[in-house]
Scaffold this motif. Structure first.
Motif, PDB file in Angstrom:
ATOM      1  N   THR A   1       0.838  -1.194   0.000  1.00 46.81           N
ATOM      2  CA  THR A   1       0.000   0.000   0.000  1.00 46.81           C
ATOM      3  C   THR A   1       0.875   1.247   0.000  1.00 46.81           C
ATOM      4  N   THR A   2       0.241   2.397  -0.225  1.00 49.46           N
ATOM      5  CA  THR A   2       0.966   3.664  -0.170  1.00 49.46           C
ATOM      6  C   THR A   2       1.583   3.872   1.206  1.00 49.46           C
ATOM      7  N   THR A   3       0.845   3.529   2.241  1.00 51.07           N
ATOM      8  CA  THR A   3       1.346   3.669   3.611  1.00 51.07           C
ATOM      9  C   THR A   3       2.600   2.830   3.828  1.00 51.07           C
TER      10      THR A   3
ATOM     11  N   PHE B   1       1.478   5.652  12.101  1.00 46.63           N
ATOM     12  CA  PHE B   1       1.148   5.893  10.694  1.00 46.63           C
ATOM     13  C   PHE B   1       0.709   4.602  10.016  1.00 46.63           C
ATOM     14  N   TYR B   2       1.331   3.492  10.367  1.00 44.57           N
ATOM     15  CA  TYR B   2       0.933   2.200   9.802  1.00 44.57           C
ATOM     16  C   TYR B   2      -0.501   1.857  10.208  1.00 44.57           C
ATOM     17  N   ILE B   3      -0.833   2.072  11.479  1.00 45.66           N
ATOM     18  CA  ILE B   3      -2.167   1.724  11.971  1.00 45.66           C
ATOM     19  C   ILE B   3      -3.239   2.591  11.313  1.00 45.66           C
ATOM     20  N   PHE B   4      -3.071   3.908  11.432  1.00 52.26           N
ATOM     21  CA  PHE B   4      -4.110   4.815  10.938  1.00 52.26           C
ATOM     22  C   PHE B   4      -4.055   4.961   9.417  1.00 52.26           C
ATOM     23  N   GLY B   5      -2.854   4.951   8.854  1.00 53.01           N
ATOM     24  CA  GLY B   5      -2.735   5.103   7.409  1.00 53.01           C
ATOM     25  C   GLY B   5      -3.394   3.975   6.655  1.00 53.01           C
TER      26      GLY B   5
ATOM     27  N   MET C   1      -7.212   4.387   6.834  1.00 55.28           N
ATOM     28  CA  MET C   1      -7.713   5.455   5.975  1.00 55.28           C
ATOM     29  C   MET C   1      -7.581   5.089   4.502  1.00 55.28           C
ATOM     30  N   GLU C   2      -6.517   4.366   4.159  1.00 59.11           N
ATOM     31  CA  GLU C   2      -6.369   3.949   2.768  1.00 59.11           C
ATOM     32  C   GLU C   2      -7.448   2.932   2.385  1.00 59.11           C
ATOM     33  N   ALA C   3      -7.814   2.042   3.329  1.00 58.82           N
ATOM     34  CA  ALA C   3      -8.897   1.099   3.068  1.00 58.82           C
ATOM     35  C   ALA C   3     -10.229   1.821   2.909  1.00 58.82           C
ATOM     36  N   LEU C   4     -10.430   2.884   3.673  1.00 58.88           N
ATOM     37  CA  LEU C   4     -11.670   3.655   3.580  1.00 58.88           C
ATOM     38  C   LEU C   4     -11.738   4.451   2.280  1.00 58.88           C
TER      39      LEU C   4
ATOM     40  N   ARG D   1      -6.524   5.666  -4.803  1.00 60.25           N
ATOM     41  CA  ARG D   1      -6.424   6.918  -5.559  1.00 60.25           C
ATOM     42  C   ARG D   1      -6.673   8.130  -4.669  1.00 60.25           C
ATOM     43  N   HIS D   2      -7.763   8.115  -3.918  1.00 58.54           N
ATOM     44  CA  HIS D   2      -8.077   9.236  -3.025  1.00 58.54           C
ATOM     45  C   HIS D   2      -7.018   9.391  -1.935  1.00 58.54           C
ATOM     46  N   TYR D   3      -6.582   8.272  -1.394  1.00 66.52           N
ATOM     47  CA  TYR D   3      -5.596   8.330  -0.318  1.00 66.52           C
ATOM     48  C   TYR D   3      -4.275   8.895  -0.825  1.00 66.52           C
ATOM     49  N   LEU D   4      -3.844   8.471  -2.001  1.00 61.06           N
ATOM     50  CA  LEU D   4      -2.600   9.000  -2.570  1.00 61.06           C
ATOM     51  C   LEU D   4      -2.714  10.496  -2.817  1.00 61.06           C
ATOM     52  N   ALA D   5      -3.853  10.945  -3.348  1.00 59.75           N
ATOM     53  CA  ALA D   5      -4.065  12.379  -3.555  1.00 59.75           C
ATOM     54  C   ALA D   5      -4.036  13.124  -2.225  1.00 59.75           C
TER      55      ALA D   5
END
Length: 289
Positions: free
Chosen positions: A4-6, A74-78, A81-84, A88-92
């Protein structure tokens, strides 16, 4: 571990800790990637033409215990949030958290002669992701059952107290820009809709992933298409589709069920009970269909 991005950002930060150690005491390479004001540390900064600093400063981390703790959070919350949000939205969102604060301090560097400072590491991105999580889940609880808004409020307050104590104008601009970017961009991407006090702004299609709508046909074109459908007997009645799956609602319901299991039904507020009842009613309706 899912790619993932995270995870990529954390991996780059961990790798850079070893680079930082191998550089020796000068750390010339690290300081050339940080965001800093013109002339700070003997470097020219973004205003001197080193534009790459706007994008590279979250990637270079100093090895320390607090850096590792920050990467764990950051691993936990990132990842949540990336799953939510989707990749694409998370990277932006992460790109906005990187670029906007950097541009803010660059702007102040250009208009204020006494504006001096430097910063590197993923702290601002991590900070913005956690703030967005709290904005999306304002009823969530952190450690020892502390409400998430209270925890993040204490954290932000301590951060500003430290900044004021150091008279650090650079950090004031950087942290304020990170908080504002996290809330506004997150709301503009379609999240945290329950918080009406957060403003939204129009975002480019490259961030939202939405294509521009096609132009509406003229009346003459509509008439020709209608006649063509009638001649070809191609009219069809669209079948009703099921409501889209909402992962956010699933996460909220799971949290409420966990709360009931741990502390009983009486621990729920009136609004929380209402949400559980609505969810139960939706499940019964689906079974009835």
């Amino acid at each position: 571990i899912e790619f993932t991005t995270t995870v990529v950002l954390i991996a780059v930060n961990v790798f850079w800790m070893f680079v930082y150690a191998a550089e020796g005491p000068s750390h010339d390479l690290t300081f050339r990637l940080w965001i800093l004001t013109e002339g700070a540390g003997g470097f020219s900064g973004v205003l001197g033409g080193e534009v790459w600093r706007i994008f590279t400063y979250p990637l270079v981390a100093e090895p320390s215990f607090w850096t590792v703790i920050g990467l764990v959070f950051f691993y936990i919350f990132g990842n949540q949030m990336e799953a939510l949000m989707g990749r694409r939205h998370y990277l932006a969102f992460v790109v906005a958290l990187t670029v906007v604060p950097a541009l803010a301090v660059t702007l102040f560097d250009g208009i204020s002669s006494g504006f001096v400072g430097a910063f590197g590491g993923i702290d601002m991105v991590q900070f913005g992701v956690i703030i967005a999580f709290v904005a999306q889940y304002p009823t969530a609880r952190f450690f020892f059952g502390i409400p998430a808004p209270v925890m993040i409020g204490v954290f932000v307050g301590l951060r500003y107290l430290s900044i004021v104590a150091d008279r650090d104008e650079f950090s004031v601009v950087l942290v304020t820009a990170a908080i504002a970017t996290a809330l506004i961009v997150f709301k503009s991407l379609g999240y945290a809709q329950s918080l009406a006090w957060i403003p939204g702004v129009p975002l480019p299609a490259s961030m939202t992933g939405q294509q521009a709508s096609a132009p509406r046909p003229r009346p003459q074109q509509q008439g020709r298409r209608r006649r063509s459908r009638e001649r070809g007997n191609l009219s069809a009645v669209p079948s009703p589709s099921a409501p889209p799956h909402d992962p956010l609602m699933d996460m909220e319901i799971d949290a409420l069920l966990d709360q009931v299991a741990e502390r009983g039904l009486d621990s729920l507020t009136k609004d929380q009970r209402k949400r559980l009842e609505e969810h139960s009613k939706r499940l019964r309706n689906r079974k009835g269909d």
